[in-house]
Design an enzyme around this catalytic site. Structure first.
Site: not given
Ligand code: AMP
Length: 396
Positions: A36, A197, A354, A377
């Site tokens: 940064r 999620k 991130g 964000g």
């Molecule tokens: P996000 O912060 O929503 O972008 O999510 C990223 C996180 O999702 C990472 O820590 C990944 O390990 C997790 N992730 C991605 N695919 C899977 C999966 N199939 N099962 C569990 N965790 C996952």
């Protein structure tokens, strides 16, 4: 673009209040990742070159409106001096007599760093009195913290109403890249959305199906979509309560001619750990006692084929549990394909968030992407189609 750049401002002899994001990770007093700080260098150098006096405003951590010694920006002075190649003076407050004295003493060619703006309660409330005190220290406001532009604070938004304002180089690069990806993109446009999620990326998915031709869904959130299609997902991470929502997104996409691409085959394991025994199965055959941790090779081939026909790509979120090998395979392979298409001049590729930056760096694909946003964000809110107050203020 409705906002001005540094090139359109008269900076000679002017005190340029410059909002930067230097909220870097520090462990035991040492900066562990100076990205940064490196990214603000062009802005500061260009202000100096135009004869202006850069006065840096920034936050650091979450002090909650009071002085917290280990969140003082003073500890970043050596790293800043090294990155900028110029002397960096420091004022122990971002307003008031200490700041004023430092501004008055600032010589040509020097940079002034003001103390953490969030040591004042008013900062995060966009308090007009605090904004006025900050504004008294400068002649021009340069906003270079896109990553803080989703917050309406004194130093991100308030100042733009009181001083002639412009975007710094980083802000300019971010906004131009984002505009080329979703504002007025070369089509076909593809979005990749992965990660854990659906619930955290609902607005994003909903906005993207309105804007893109193909939406690739991967990662944990794809499991919820597979479940919505009635496929077994075993013990996979999924949000059963979001199944109706996932169906709603698929229906909306259909009505808008946006193709949703879900995994066709998946890599499953019994444990969420590195090198856990695993197998690849069709996306409708996840065993009851197994969890989906990555997309399989057929899915990657389908994603590659979509990239092959795309002119623009916007990417947020990994396609699998990329932190644990070998469940980073789909993310890496797809990222490298996008990087190669970008390097050959066939694709504009923009990525952010991130985990996404970490995943693309790990795959080695990041350097060939057109633009990688370091804003978390703010990047997501922008992908959600929201107006960022810090950007709106520059346009006003
Ligand atoms: P996000 O912060 O929503 O972008 O999510 C990223 C996180 O999702 C990472 O820590 C990944 O390990 C997790 N992730 C991605 N695919 C899977 C999966 N199939 N099962 C569990 N965790 C996952």
């Amino acid at each position: 673009m409705a906002w001005k750049t540094l090139d359109q401002m008269d900076l000679a002899g002017k005190r340029v209040l410059t909002r930067v994001d230097i909220n870097v990770p520090v462990v035991d007093g040492a900066v562990t990742d100076a990205t940064r700080i490196t990214r603000i260098v062009p802005t500061v150098r260009d202000i100096l070159a135009a004869g202006g006096k850069p006065i840096l405003l920034a936050h650091f951590g979450r002090p909650g409106g009071k002085r917290v010694d280990n969140l003082s920006l003073q500890q970043l002075v050596p790293t800043l001096e090294q990155a900028l190649g110029a002397p960096v003076l420091f004022a122990a407050d971002c307003v008031g007599p200490a700041a004023q004295a430092a501004v008055d003493a600032l010589q040509d060619g020097q940079v002034l760093l003001l103390e953490n703006t969030r040591f004042h309660k008013g900062e995060t409330k966009n308090d007009p009195d605090l904004t006025a005190q900050m504004a008294a220290l400068g002649d021009v406001f340069c906003s270079d913290a896109f990553s803080a532009a989703h917050r309406a604070h004194c130093s991100t938004t308030g100042l733009a109403a009181l001083l002639p304002s412009c975007a710094g180089r980083l802000m300019q690069a971010e906004l131009s890249a984002l505009e080329s990806a979703l504002g007025n993109p070369r089509r076909p446009v593809t979005a990749v959305v992965g990660g854990a999620k659906v619930s955290t990326k609902l607005e994003l998915l909903s906005n993207l199906v309105e804007k893109v031709d193909t939406l690739v869904i991967g990662g944990g959130m794809a499991n919820t979509f597979l479940a919505a299609q009635g496929k077994p997902i075993g013990t996979s991470l999924a949000e059963r309560l979001m199944i109706d929502t996932a169906n709603g997104i698929m229906t909306k996409a259909e009505g808008l001619n946006c193709t949703i691409l879900l995994p066709r085959d998946v890599v499953v394991a019994r444990r969420f750990e590195a090198n856990a025994p695993h197998e690849t199965v069709p996306a409708d055959q996840c065993p009851e006692d197994a969890m989906i941790l990555d997309a399989g090779p057929e899915s990657v081939a389908a994603i590659d084929a979509v990239f092959q026909d795309s002119k623009t790509l916007i990417w947020n979120g990994p396609l699998g549990a990329f932190e644990i090998e070998p469940f980073d395979a789909a993310t890496n392979a797809a990222a490298l394909k996008a990087a190669a298409r970008t390097a050959s001049g066939d694709l504009i590729s923009v990525a952010g968030g991130g985990d996404t930056v970490a995943a693309l760096n790990a795959s080695g694909a990041a350097r060939d992407f057109t633009y990688i946003s370091t804003a978390g964000g703010a990047f997501l809110e922008w992908m959600e189609g929201k107006t960022l107050p810090g950007v709106a203020a520059l346009e006003a």
